[in-house]
Design an enzyme around this catalytic site. Structure first.
Site, PDB file in Angstrom:
ATOM      1  N   GLU A 278       0.822  -1.200   0.000  1.00 43.23           N
ATOM      2  CA  GLU A 278       0.000   0.000   0.000  1.00 43.23           C
ATOM      3  C   GLU A 278       0.863   1.260   0.000  1.00 43.23           C
ATOM      4  O   GLU A 278       0.450   2.310  -0.469  1.00 43.23           O
ATOM      5  CB  GLU A 278      -0.917  -0.010   1.237  1.00 43.23           C
ATOM      6  N   HIS A 299       6.550 -27.255  -0.619  1.00 44.03           N
ATOM      7  CA  HIS A 299       5.844 -28.385  -1.225  1.00 44.03           C
ATOM      8  C   HIS A 299       4.742 -27.902  -2.166  1.00 44.03           C
ATOM      9  O   HIS A 299       3.914 -28.690  -2.608  1.00 44.03           O
ATOM     10  CB  HIS A 299       5.265 -29.280  -0.126  1.00 44.03           C
ATOM     11  N   LYS A 414     -14.393   0.936  -3.964  1.00 44.10           N
ATOM     12  CA  LYS A 414     -15.438   1.365  -3.018  1.00 44.10           C
ATOM     13  C   LYS A 414     -16.507   2.175  -3.746  1.00 44.10           C
ATOM     14  O   LYS A 414     -17.700   1.970  -3.555  1.00 44.10           O
ATOM     15  CB  LYS A 414     -14.830   2.225  -1.900  1.00 44.10           C
TER      16      LYS A 414
END
Ligand code: PA5
Length: 426
Positions: A278, A299, A414
């Site tokens: 950010e 793995h 948003k």
């Protein structure tokens, strides 16, 4: 306290060649002259944090700790990741502290919220709603649901005592509600952004509720502030790390994989990802922060790292001394052929896995590797580590000529969501 080893980082330039630039960015940070300088409160926070509030936090913990089974920490992004990272790192994934910490307000998943409701329905719980703006939708929805539940099951009076709001000192919906209801409130300082807020009440109250010594955490951060308040890159490991990552980016590695060998550090990696992602990912620039926990992910992702596209370098956070260790027992039948390890400890194996993996990734796979080593995981060293990464991040992002302290890009989804939801005025 923290050592940075760049000997396997395959740097095409020396970090020392950035000496002058680093010294001038150091001044920018400490004299608050750079972009985003109104969000530099974290720099001196370990010294000038609100001591009265820290005492009030401890008093509230004392008031609640024997009365409740669960603390619901209601927040998202910078308003919860730091607390969760510290709590899991220091208490482990099966903590013995009496008060269980559960995180809500970080998702729109109805499945998750419904399960938490079911889980706490016969338990005594309190809610710490954490929101700087006081209006974040994920947090507000969860808070409304659990506040309603608490008020209905315990009554308004008890709910008032068990709701703690951490928000702006004067403004916002959560502050207004807290004033109206008489909730205990703690403050998110104006000059500290979400991802830099773990050492404010945002992190300190949940961390203290989890039984962790917040004075030691702050003392560790204060020591880091002292040690890392040094413009000389040759003596400042945070700046060495911050510069090394930008050199690697220039060399054609746009992704950084943060690696630990401890499952209880997975949330620390999430906190680190927010801090760097950010702060840096703007204006078409920045290094993609990713993470893995080894040997678990050897793995799965191990194959890609070893032989896949050469897009990433690794930053390994090594912890010298485990919180606890276990000896591998001897077995007379030895059907699993493990007797060669009998008497050795699991951490010994973990350390050898780390050594072997670094060698494989660096020397066979050609993957650059930065090593960051801490002695042990304690509240003091963890506080030190928080400040180390905050300082490294600020320096590193300023080197890109980007403001490390805003996040304009997070508003776009948003806006769309509010329109789709029919929010008035959207
Ligand atoms: O770092 C940030 O600014 C974000 O992650 C915010 O902390 C997050 O969006 C929550 O915001 P608020 O504390 O206003 O609810």
């Amino acid at each position: 306290m923290i050592k940075v080893d760049l000997s396997k980082a395959k740097l095409a330039e020396s970090v020392e060649s950035y000496k002058d630039q680093v010294a001038s960015i150091h001044d920018m940070i400490h004299n608050k002259t750079g972009a985003g300088n109104d969000f530099l409160g974290w720099v001196d926070l370990p010294l000038n944090y609100d001591k009265e509030e820290a005492e009030a936090i401890k008093a509230k913990v004392d008031e609640l700790k024997d009365e409740i089974d669960v603390l619901l920490v209601c927040g998202i992004g910078g308003s919860y990741l730091g607390a969760r990272a510290a709590i899991e790192a220091l208490n482990g994934l099966f903590p013995t502290n009496k008060v269980e910490i559960i995180y809500v307000g970080n998702t729109f998943s109805s499945n998750y919220i419904a399960q938490v409701k079911e889980y706490v329905k016969d338990k005594e719980f309190a809610i710490n709603c954490i929101s700087k703006s006081g209006t974040t939708t994920e947090t507000s929805i969860a808070f409304r649901i659990f506040k309603d539940m608490l008020e209905k099951t315990k009554g308004k009076e008890v709910a008032r005592k068990r709701i703690i709001a951490t928000t702006d000192k004067a403004k916002g919906a959560l502050k207004t509600l807290s004033n109206n209801e008489g909730y205990t409130t703690f403050v998110v300082p104006d000059d500290v952004g979400g991802r830099y807020s773990v050492l404010t009440a945002v992190g300190l109250f949940p961390i203290a509720m989890a039984g962790i010594d917040i004075d030691a955490l702050l003392a560790g951060a204060a020591k880091a502030r002292e040690d890392l308040n040094n413009p000389n890159i040759e003596e400042n490991p945070a700046y060495q790390y911050g510069v090394a990552r930008q050199i690697l980016c220039k060399q054609g590695y746009p992704a950084e994989m943060f690696v630990t060998y401890e499952l209880q550090l997975q949330m620390t990696a999430e906190w680190w990802k927010q801090l760097f992602g950010e702060s840096e990912g703007k204006e078409g620039k920045g290094i993609l922060p990713t993470s893995a926990t080894f040997s678990t992910d050897l793995h799965s992702l191990g194959q890609f790292i070893q032989e896949g596209t050469k897009v990433l370098y690794e930053t390994v956070l090594k912890i010298e001394k485990p919180i606890s260790d276990i000896e591998i027992p001897s077995d007379p039948d030895n059907l699993d052929n493990l007797n060669y390890l009998a008497g050795k400890t699991v951490d010994f194996v973990n350390k050898k896995a780390c050594e072997g993996t670094i060698d494989a990734h660096v020397n066979t796979g050609g993957v650059p590797n930065i090593q960051i080593t801490m002695d042990e995981l304690t509240p003091y060293t963890y506080g030190y580590m928080i400040y180390f990464f905050e300082k490294a991040c600020a320096l590193s992002v300023y080197l890109l000529d980007v403001n490390p302290f805003n996040q304009p890009g997070v508003e776009v989804y948003k806006k769309n969501m509010f329109k789709l939801l029919g929010k008035p005025g959207a």
